[in-house]
Design an enzyme around this catalytic site. Structure first.
Site, PDB file in Angstrom:
ATOM      1  N   GLN A 234      -9.891  -3.992  -3.819  1.00  0.00           N
ATOM      2  CA  GLN A 234     -11.206  -3.499  -3.413  1.00  0.00           C
ATOM      3  C   GLN A 234     -12.223  -3.638  -4.550  1.00  0.00           C
ATOM      4  O   GLN A 234     -13.332  -4.125  -4.341  1.00  0.00           O
ATOM      5  CB  GLN A 234     -11.091  -2.029  -2.975  1.00  0.00           C
ATOM      6  CG  GLN A 234     -12.394  -1.448  -2.459  1.00  0.00           C
ATOM      7  CD  GLN A 234     -12.825  -2.046  -1.137  1.00  0.00           C
ATOM      8  OE1 GLN A 234     -12.069  -2.038  -0.173  1.00  0.00           O
ATOM      9  NE2 GLN A 234     -14.040  -2.581  -1.068  1.00  0.00           N
TER      10      GLN A 234
ATOM     11  N   CYS B 270     -16.345   1.395   0.181  1.00  0.00           N
ATOM     12  CA  CYS B 270     -15.161   0.583   0.478  1.00  0.00           C
ATOM     13  C   CYS B 270     -14.779   0.642   1.956  1.00  0.00           C
ATOM     14  O   CYS B 270     -14.074  -0.230   2.438  1.00  0.00           O
ATOM     15  CB  CYS B 270     -13.995   1.023  -0.398  1.00  0.00           C
ATOM     16  SG  CYS B 270     -13.582   2.768  -0.221  1.00  0.00           S
TER      17      CYS B 270
ATOM     18  N   ARG C  19     -13.411  -8.909   1.351  1.00  0.00           N
ATOM     19  CA  ARG C  19     -11.993  -8.633   1.077  1.00  0.00           C
ATOM     20  C   ARG C  19     -11.152  -9.868   1.389  1.00  0.00           C
ATOM     21  O   ARG C  19     -10.244 -10.229   0.641  1.00  0.00           O
ATOM     22  CB  ARG C  19     -11.497  -7.439   1.930  1.00  0.00           C
ATOM     23  CG  ARG C  19     -12.080  -6.086   1.554  1.00  0.00           C
ATOM     24  CD  ARG C  19     -11.557  -5.566   0.217  1.00  0.00           C
ATOM     25  NE  ARG C  19     -10.118  -5.450   0.187  1.00  0.00           N
ATOM     26  CZ  ARG C  19      -9.426  -4.411   0.663  1.00  0.00           C
ATOM     27  NH1 ARG C  19     -10.052  -3.382   1.191  1.00  0.00           N
ATOM     28  NH2 ARG C  19      -8.100  -4.377   0.593  1.00  0.00           N
TER      29      ARG C  19
ATOM     30  N   ARG D 229       0.874  -1.190   0.000  1.00  0.00           N
ATOM     31  CA  ARG D 229       0.000   0.000   0.000  1.00  0.00           C
ATOM     32  C   ARG D 229       0.898   1.223   0.000  1.00  0.00           C
ATOM     33  O   ARG D 229       1.708   1.393   0.914  1.00  0.00           O
ATOM     34  CB  ARG D 229      -0.921   0.004   1.224  1.00  0.00           C
ATOM     35  CG  ARG D 229      -1.600   1.343   1.416  1.00  0.00           C
ATOM     36  CD  ARG D 229      -2.758   1.323   2.360  1.00  0.00           C
ATOM     37  NE  ARG D 229      -3.887   0.609   1.802  1.00  0.00           N
ATOM     38  CZ  ARG D 229      -5.126   0.664   2.301  1.00  0.00           C
ATOM     39  NH1 ARG D 229      -5.375   1.402   3.372  1.00  0.00           N
ATOM     40  NH2 ARG D 229      -6.102  -0.009   1.737  1.00  0.00           N
TER      41      ARG D 229
ATOM     42  N   HIS E 122      -7.228   0.768  -6.614  1.00  0.00           N
ATOM     43  CA  HIS E 122      -7.328  -0.180  -5.493  1.00  0.00           C
ATOM     44  C   HIS E 122      -7.946  -1.473  -6.048  1.00  0.00           C
ATOM     45  O   HIS E 122      -9.131  -1.732  -5.878  1.00  0.00           O
ATOM     46  CB  HIS E 122      -8.226   0.464  -4.425  1.00  0.00           C
ATOM     47  CG  HIS E 122      -8.178  -0.171  -3.068  1.00  0.00           C
ATOM     48  ND1 HIS E 122      -7.421  -1.282  -2.766  1.00  0.00           N
ATOM     49  CD2 HIS E 122      -8.818   0.159  -1.900  1.00  0.00           C
ATOM     50  CE1 HIS E 122      -7.594  -1.601  -1.487  1.00  0.00           C
ATOM     51  NE2 HIS E 122      -8.441  -0.747  -0.946  1.00  0.00           N
TER      52      HIS E 122
ATOM     53  N   ASP F  34     -17.230   6.879  -1.606  1.00  0.00           N
ATOM     54  CA  ASP F  34     -15.976   6.719  -0.853  1.00  0.00           C
ATOM     55  C   ASP F  34     -15.778   8.043  -0.101  1.00  0.00           C
ATOM     56  O   ASP F  34     -16.471   9.030  -0.384  1.00  0.00           O
ATOM     57  CB  ASP F  34     -14.837   6.459  -1.865  1.00  0.00           C
ATOM     58  CG  ASP F  34     -13.489   6.201  -1.213  1.00  0.00           C
ATOM     59  OD1 ASP F  34     -13.432   6.042   0.025  1.00  0.00           O
ATOM     60  OD2 ASP F  34     -12.476   6.186  -1.952  1.00  0.00           O
TER      61      ASP F  34
HETATM   62  N1  NVA Z   1     -10.036   6.700  -1.367  1.00  0.00           N
HETATM   63  C1  NVA Z   1      -9.680   6.219  -0.055  1.00  0.00           C
HETATM   64  C2  NVA Z   1      -9.865   4.734  -0.002  1.00  0.00           C
HETATM   65  C3  NVA Z   1      -9.584   4.116   1.340  1.00  0.00           C
HETATM   66  C4  NVA Z   1      -9.754   2.634   1.332  1.00  0.00           C
HETATM   67  C5  NVA Z   1      -8.263   6.606   0.275  1.00  0.00           C
HETATM   68  O1  NVA Z   1      -7.392   6.467  -0.594  1.00  0.00           O
HETATM   69  O2  NVA Z   1      -7.995   7.070   1.386  1.00  0.00           O
HETATM   70  N1   CP Z   2     -11.179  -0.366   2.124  1.00  0.00           N
HETATM   71  C1   CP Z   2      -9.916  -0.411   2.591  1.00  0.00           C
HETATM   72  O1   CP Z   2      -8.963  -0.627   1.843  1.00  0.00           O
HETATM   73  O2   CP Z   2      -9.825  -0.240   3.931  1.00  0.00           O
HETATM   74  P1   CP Z   2      -8.474  -0.024   4.770  1.00  0.00           P
HETATM   75  O3   CP Z   2      -7.958   1.349   4.407  1.00  0.00           O
HETATM   76  O4   CP Z   2      -8.924  -0.116   6.191  1.00  0.00           O
HETATM   77  O5   CP Z   2      -7.506  -1.080   4.396  1.00  0.00           O
END
Ligand code: NVA
Ligand code: CP
Length: 311
Positions: free
Chosen positions: A130, A268, A296, A100, A127, A228
């Site tokens: 997801q 998500c 997930r 990540r 992502h 989101d």
């Molecule tokens: N768009 C959000 C998704 C989190 C799972 C982010 O990148 O923070």
């Molecule tokens: N949806 C998702 O990726 O959640 P986290 O940021 O908690 O991993």
């Protein structure tokens, strides 16, 4: 070496096979075959996470492997070691690595130099774990006996709010790749970015999305409403401006009523209650967000199993 950096890294047939395996792994969770027996998988985080971190760690263990959770700052990456060297070295210890990161190029650079599968656990660009889960979560409602991608045909999905986000990009790629209608409803300035349009072009895909400012028109008779957070990780310095400009795109009872009577609501997570979604909608009868979060685990186990089979 096969990686999973964006949804198009798997062929449509491989996605269908992954969804089928997801269904099997979900049904027989406590009898998970030890597909990754004796292996070690790394989980490397440059950003916060709850679902990705825990679902991957549990999934790796259930598949019989050892999970090693790494934080970029506590490794030598935080002191400037190159991604190239890190990828080459970690490939000598690990059998796969989930990453990540902020910048998408971090994950693509790992994929370029690693000799183990790389899984994108979210970047600023997309992502894929997801979106695969989201597709599965919708399909298990439409075709519960046997999850089938064809059940997406003719469905209208509406993504509301930050239509230039990593999740919006993931939906744009999925709509073009898996052939369903996607409407992005968001404010001016949040039209799909060049990066996702380029990714469509690079994958020889025809766009299946449209963009509008009109949330009410977009959601009319929609089958799926998706949102989101308005302030993604890394966008914190724009928080107040984003909340002001996106307030007309909140998924609330009026928008849900405008959608199909059996419409599904997905998010998500994490959610910011009464910002992008009301408490009533996220906790209401149309919401499948907790199934989605659970899925997930199952989809990612299937992704890792597929990557091993294709290694
Ligand atoms: N768009 C959000 C998704 C989190 C799972 C982010 O990148 O923070
Ligand atoms: N949806 C998702 O990726 O959640 P986290 O940021 O908690 O991993």
């Amino acid at each position: 070496m096969k990686h999973f950096v964006q949804i198009t890294d798997f062929s449509v047939e491989e996605i269908q096979a992954t969804l089928k395996l997801t269904e099997e792994l979900k049904t027989h969770r406590l009898k998970t075959p030890k597909i990754l027996d004796q292996e070690s998988w790394g989980l490397l985080f440059y950003k916060s996470s709850t679902r990705t971190r825990v679902s991957f760690e549990v999934g790796v263990q259930e598949l019989g492997a050892n999970a090693i959770v790494l934080n970029s700052q506590s490794t030598q990456i935080g002191r400037g070691e190159t991604i190239k060297d890190t990828a080459k070295v970690l490939s000598r210890y690990l059998h796969g690595l989930v990453i990540r990161a902020y910048d998408h190029s971090v994950v693509t650079e790992f994929a370029e130099h690693a000799t183990m599968p790389i899984v994108n656990g979210l970047t600023d660009f997309n992502h894929p774990c997801q979106i695969l889960t989201d597709i599965y979560s919708i399909l298990e409602r439409y075709s519960p006996k046997e999850v089938n991608l064809q059940a997406l045909e003719g469905k209208k999905v509406v993504f509301l709010g930050d239509t230039a986000s990593n999740m919006a990009n993931s939906w744009i790629l999925a709509a073009a790749y898996l052939n369903f209608e996607l409407i992005l409803a968001g404010p001016d300035g949040f039209e799909p970015k060049h990066s996702v349009l380029k990714a469509l072009k690079d994958s020889n895909l025809t766009a299946r999305h449209s963009f509008t400012n009109d949330a009410m028109a977009a959601t009319e008779n929609a089958d799926v409403l998706y949102t989101d957070v308005w302030v993604s990780m890394g966008d914190e310095n724009e928080a107040e401006a984003r909340k002001a400009t996106m307030k007309n795109y909140q998924v609330n009872e009026a928008l849900l009523k405008n959608a199909h009577k059996d419409a599904l609501f997905l998010h998500c997570l994490p959610a910011h209650l009464n910002e992008e979604v009301t408490q009533g909608v996220i906790e209401g009868a149309h919401s499948i967000v907790y199934d989605q979060a659970e899925n997930r685990l199952h989809t990612q186990k299937a992704v890792m199993a597929q990557l091993k089979a294709l290694r």
